[in-house]
Design an enzyme around this catalytic site. Structure first.
Site, PDB file in Angstrom:
ATOM      1  CG  HIS A 150      35.654   9.019 -98.296  1.00 25.09           C
ATOM      2  ND1 HIS A 150      34.437   8.453 -98.557  1.00 25.09           N
ATOM      3  CD2 HIS A 150      35.682  10.204 -98.932  1.00 25.09           C
ATOM      4  CE1 HIS A 150      33.751   9.276 -99.331  1.00 25.09           C
ATOM      5  NE2 HIS A 150      34.472  10.350 -99.567  1.00 25.09           N
ATOM      6  CG  ASP A 167      39.058  17.477 -99.658  1.00 25.33           C
ATOM      7  OD1 ASP A 167      38.780  18.238-100.590  1.00 25.33           O
ATOM      8  OD2 ASP A 167      38.202  16.973 -98.906  1.00 25.33           O
TER       9      ASP A 167
END
Ligand SMILES: CC(C)(COP(=O)(O)OP(=O)(O)OC[C@H]1O[C@@H](n2cnc3c(N)ncnc32)[C@H](O)[C@@H]1OP(=O)(O)O)[C@@H](O)C(=O)NCCC(=O)NCCS
Length: 376
Positions: free
Chosen positions: A262, A313
């Site tokens: 991320h 996700d």
């Protein structure tokens, strides 16, 4: 931070707006919506309550919530021409293309599309929250050769979407799972699609254009498209005993593992444990622990080998797969939920707008002399 001689690649670390909507604390793994820690909301607040929170900066009381749910239910119907357009697209079209195009088309049928009063903007925001799930469900049923099902006004957002998709009302448990997924995906700081929405509306363009931009940005595999990549990877790996070799091979080839890493979170994405728990429960219920076991092994390996954590996700893919949702609807579900945040950001941008217009650092040649075409 950026300076004039070395711009921040990918705008990393650049603060592009002030916001009251959400705080993404990448250093300590916290996500806050309007003052509430995501752990405080997930499983307690419904998606509709979060829509109100983001649009009005506070949770609704019972009357306000009932009014909001009524408004959303009444806004679901699409203009007939948009429904016909959805049912004229190639059945093999990727759903994100369809949703982006249909949202753009909605702007042509809304006589208030360019009405910039706050009242009209708020109504457009709610209409999009209500209509994007309907676009998604209609396209799915059309491509499957199934009759389209109109919305059920007695159902909330998550349940109505599942009903319009599958043709039957979900169990309370499935509705609850979907609702928590919506809450977890509703808003997330200055992510790429939210930035795209803000840049678009900051030119004083309209709500439909802003959300069309956002959907286009979300679609990419480095953003919302990653959840589809996760399930494709799990299917490709096939069995738990193949995971280690697959990851070693992928890392040796410098491939990105979808759902891992991320830009902002340097520790665990706080949404991931909620999704992991739901994936565990669903896997146990289905008596098929394979997907969650494979996912957990991948997460363990990526942490050990690359010090990278799972993001939102990663486990949402297993949740949706376990709910029987087709893989190419994973990113559309992200779009459905994130419409709450996108529209809230558009409303916020408009309350204190200034054109967003950064600069680029020119790295090309200078002083070239024009050569006529016949001499080139
Ligand atoms: C999210 C993401 C785009 C952030 O990208 P970023 O901040 O630009 O980070 P970078 O791509 O520069 O990655 C930094 C380093 O970590 C590695 N890395 C980051 N994510 C990785 C992943 N998913 N798999 C393998 N390596 C990864 C990069 O290869 C790079 O390593 P290097 O320094 O040895 O070259 C990136 O982590 C990614 O592509 N993840 C997979 C897609 C995904 O899940 N997206 C959804 C985000 S919510």
């Amino acid at each position: 931070m950026s300076n004039s001689s070395s711009p921040a690649r990918g705008l990393e670390g650049v603060v592009a707006a002030s916001t009251r909507l959400s705080d993404v604390r990448g250093d300590i793994g916290k996500l806050i919506y309007c003052g509430y820690d995501i752990d405080e909301l997930a499983g307690k607040a419904t998606y509709e309550e979060v829509v109100h929170l983001l649009h009005h900066d506070r949770l609704p009381n019972a009357t306000e919530l009932a009014e909001l749910k009524d408004a959303l239910a009444s806004f679901r119907d699409l203009p007939q021409a948009v429904t016909e357009m959805i049912c004229s697209f190639p059945k093999v079209a990727p759903p994100m293309h369809v949703i982006r195009t249909a949202v753009s088309a909605l702007g042509c049928f809304d006589t208030t599309a360019d009405d910039d009063s706050m009242y009209a903007q708020r109504r457009k925001a709610l209409r999009l929250v209500a209509q994007i799930p309907v676009i998604t469900a209609y396209f799915h049923r059309y491509r499957m050769g199934l009759p389209l099902l109109g919305p059920d006004r007695s159902l909330g957002e998550a349940a109505n979407f599942l009903y319009m998709l599958n043709g039957e009302k979900p169990s309370a448990e499935t509705e609850g799972t979907m609702d928590v997924c919506y809450v977890l995906h509703a808003e997330h700081g200055m992510n790429a699609s939210t930035f795209a929405a803000r840049v678009t509306v900051a030119t004083l363009s309209d709500m439909y254009s802003a959300i069309t931009s956002a959907i286009g940005a979300l679609k990419g595999p480095l953003h919302g498209g990653a959840n589809e990549g996760v399930i494709k990877m799990l299917l490709e790996i096939g069995t738990l005993d193949q995971v280690d070799a697959y990851i070693d091979d992928a890392l040796a080839q410098k491939k990105k593992i979808m759902g891992i890493g991320h830009r902002v979170y340097k520790v665990l994405d706080p949404r991931a444990p909620h999704l992991q728990r739901m994936a565990q429960v669903l896997s146990a219920k289905l008596g098929d622990p394979k997907w969650i076991q494979m996912s957990e092994r991948i997460a363990e390996l990526m942490l050990a080998k690359k010090q990278l954590n799972a993001n939102v996700d990663f486990y949402s893919a297993t949740v949706y797969h376990s709910l029987g949702i087709p893989t190419d609807l994973f990113t559309p579900i992200f779009a459905i939920a994130r419409t709450a945040g996108w529209t809230a950001n558009v409303l916020e941008q408009l309350t204190d707008n200034r054109l967003i217009r950064p600069q680029s650092q020119y790295t090309g040649p200078v002083g070239l002399k024009f050569v006529p075409l016949e001499s080139r």
